[in-house]
Each structure stands twice: as structure tokens, then as C-alpha cells.
Scaffold this active site. Sequence first.
Site: not given
Ligand SMILES: NC(=O)C1=CN([C@@H]2O[C@H](COP(=O)(O)OP(=O)(O)OC[C@H]3O[C@@H](n4cnc5c(N)ncnc54)[C@H](OP(=O)(O)O)[C@@H]3O)[C@@H](O)[C@H]2O)C=CC1
Ligand SMILES: CCCCCCCCCCCCCCCC(=O)OCC(=O)COP(=O)(O)O
Length: 311
Positions: A47, A180, A193, A197, A228
Site C-alpha cells: 500500500s 521521515s 515514531y 526514525k 497514504t
Molecule cells: N504517509 C506519510 O505522511 C509519511 C510516510 N513516511 C514513511 O513512509 C513509509 C511507508 O508508509 P505509508 O505508505 O505512508 O503508509 P501505509 O500505512 O500506507 O503503508 C505501510 C506499509 O508498511 C507495511 N507494514 C506495516 N507494518 C508492517 C510489519 N510489521 N511488517 C511488515 N510490513 C509492515 C504495510 O503492509 P501490510 O500492512 O500489508 O503488512 C504497508 O504496506 C513508512 O516508513 C512511513 O514512516 C514518511 C514520511 C511521511
Molecule cells: C520564525 C518562524 C518559524 C516558523 C517555523 C514553523 C515550525 C513549524 C513546525 C512544522 C512541523 C512540521 C512537522 C512535519 C511532520 C511531517 O511531515 O512528518 C512526516 C511523517 O512522517 C508523517 O507521520 P505522521 O504519523 O506524523 O502523520
Amino acid sequence: MERIMGGGVFQMVLASAGLLLLYRILVRLRPGTALQDAVVVITGGSSGLGKECARVFHAAGARLVLCGRDAGRLQQVIQELTDSSTGSQRQTYTPCSVTFDLADTDTVDRAAEEILKCYGHVDVLINNAGISYRGNILDTNLSVQRDVMETNYFGPIALTQALLPSMVQRRSGHIVVISSVQGKMAIPYRSAYAASKHATQAYFDCLRAEIERYGIPVTVISPGYIRTSLSLNAVTGDGSKYGVLDKTTASGRDPLDVARAVLRAVRQRSKDVVLAGPLPSLALYLRTLWPALFFKLMSSRARKEQKPKDE
Ligand SMILES: NC(=O)C1=CN([C@@H]2O[C@H](COP(=O)(O)OP(=O)(O)OC[C@H]3O[C@@H](n4cnc5c(N)ncnc54)[C@H](OP(=O)(O)O)[C@@H]3O)[C@@H](O)[C@H]2O)C=CC1
Ligand SMILES: CCCCCCCCCCCCCCCC(=O)OCC(=O)COP(=O)(O)O
């Protein structure tokens, strides 16, 4: 005199910015590594970002090994990819799948053997699978902190260490990890989380330095929000599913777009790539250059977002 000096500094800043831009354009234009026939392993291929990575690497002619916990969902992705390649100019391959749970590190060695059996070797390992977390530290079971660490940190490093010897032996391979921006800065109510990371970033930075001599690059990719199911699948402090599609996730970057950036980073053998908008990028600079202000902003964010149970 001061005006002349001021003008000189301004011109220098402008020239440096221009040179940096030119360098970035040239880096982008480099031909990079070809992916036709390359064996690419993608964890979390069922996914979100993993599925989109599967789409773009498959279209580039890679031989995929898709990993996840659910054989049925992986099979569905494989079917979609196979259907989409009819009429493709490029030679494409039907992907293999390997089912295992990254949180169960005892099974990872067996999974690595199965992965190696698919094509005999691995060219690119993309550690993408992961889960997120929502919770207040005061109300979070320690077991939840451990579980998130198992999936996001110990699982990926166990798989990496299981596949690495065969890469070192061949003096060829590429390790990629999807971290991330939270691997570079911690925001409130994401302790498990963000900690997983940060650990990921540190481990793969060490690995990069250690295996460069074998010609094996390490790429850490740090995206901001992506559209996602990550927040839907996140766990809370008591281990239950959060089950909410957060606005930040829903309005995040298109996963296909991010997958294309991952493909580019693999081709260019980039070391560290941040894929975030202006606000998180500014926050990253603040965390380094003006930590006191960053911590103040995070405290105010914590107060606004949630209150511990006893207040
Ligand atoms: N979405 C976002 O905002 C962000 C995501 N990321 C990172 O991107 C990566 C992908 O996430 P994303 O696509 O967003 O999320 P999803 O939840 O859509 O996908 C997560 C995937 O990880 C797999 N997974 C979860 N747990 C396990 C496990 N225990 N063993 C094996 N597989 C596992 C799931 O497969 P299944 O459940 O089928 O096993 C699934 O395919 C992650 O590392 C996430 O931290 C980073 C920054 C931002
Ligand atoms: C002088 C002005 C300064 C302005 C600075 C602004 C500071 C704002 C903070 C912004 C924080 C951004 C966080 C972004 C987090 C992010 O993108 O995470 C990605 C992920 O991994 C998402 O995972 P989640 O489970 O948290 O959805």
C-alpha cells in the site's frame, strides 16, 4: 563604504545561490544507474508509498520482490502491475512476493533467504514499511514504544544485515530507507515514531560510511506528509489503532510523486534526500541553527494540540 560592502555581500549570496541551483540542476541531469533487470526489494509493497514505488520501479524494468504481511494484498498489487504492463515498450517482469512480519525479527532471516531465492541476488533494498503512532508519553505503554521500534527500526536493520553479506560478496548493491522529516526533528505526540526514525537515520548514516568501501551506497529519504493510510494505521498509547485519516496526511504529497523522487534518488545514488515543503524545511533549519526557538514552538504546539489526562 558600508553600502558598497553590503552590496558585495548581497552579490556573493546571490552568486552562491545561483551556483547551488546550477549544481542541483546538473546533478538531476546526470544519467544515473539503469534499473532495467535490476532486482529491487520493496518492504511495505502492499500500500501507500511502497505500492507506488512498486509501480515506478516495475515500469523502469526492475525485477521486483514485494514484501508485506498480507499475501492477498501483495498478490493484488502484482496483478495490477501485470495488467498495467500490457503494451509496454520496456521488458517488464511479474514481481515475486515474500510475506513476513518485520516486527517479528526472528523470522527476518528466513524471509531474507526467501528473498534471495527469488532471483539469486538483490541489487536494491528499499526499506519502506513502517507504522506511525499518536499519543501522549504520559499515557503510553512502554510495550507500544517497543512495538513501533520493532517495526520501524529493528525489523529494517535485521533485514538489511541479513541481505548485506551477499551484497558485500558481490561488491554490488544499494540500501535505501524511507525515514521521515521526523527522523531529523521530533514533534509532540509522536515519541515512538520520531524516536524510531531518528534511530533509523543514525544507523543508516553509520552504515553508509562503513560500506562505502565495497561500492554499496546508502540512501536515506526523509519525506514530509504523504497522502497514504499511515495515520489510519497508526497505533495509540494503549496499542489500539488510531483509525483516523488526519488532515495533514490527506492533504500530503501524492505518493506517486514521492515514488518518482525515490526512483531518482536511487538512480543518482543520493545519500540523504529531504522531500518536504517550505514549513518543515524551515523547521529543520531552526532545529539546527536556533534550537531554543524550535523547542519553544514545539512546546506551544504541544499545549495547543492535546492535554495530558490529569489536567
Ligand atoms: N504517509 C506519510 O505522511 C509519511 C510516510 N513516511 C514513511 O513512509 C513509509 C511507508 O508508509 P505509508 O505508505 O505512508 O503508509 P501505509 O500505512 O500506507 O503503508 C505501510 C506499509 O508498511 C507495511 N507494514 C506495516 N507494518 C508492517 C510489519 N510489521 N511488517 C511488515 N510490513 C509492515 C504495510 O503492509 P501490510 O500492512 O500489508 O503488512 C504497508 O504496506 C513508512 O516508513 C512511513 O514512516 C514518511 C514520511 C511521511
Ligand atoms: C520564525 C518562524 C518559524 C516558523 C517555523 C514553523 C515550525 C513549524 C513546525 C512544522 C512541523 C512540521 C512537522 C512535519 C511532520 C511531517 O511531515 O512528518 C512526516 C511523517 O512522517 C508523517 O507521520 P505522521 O504519523 O506524523 O502523520
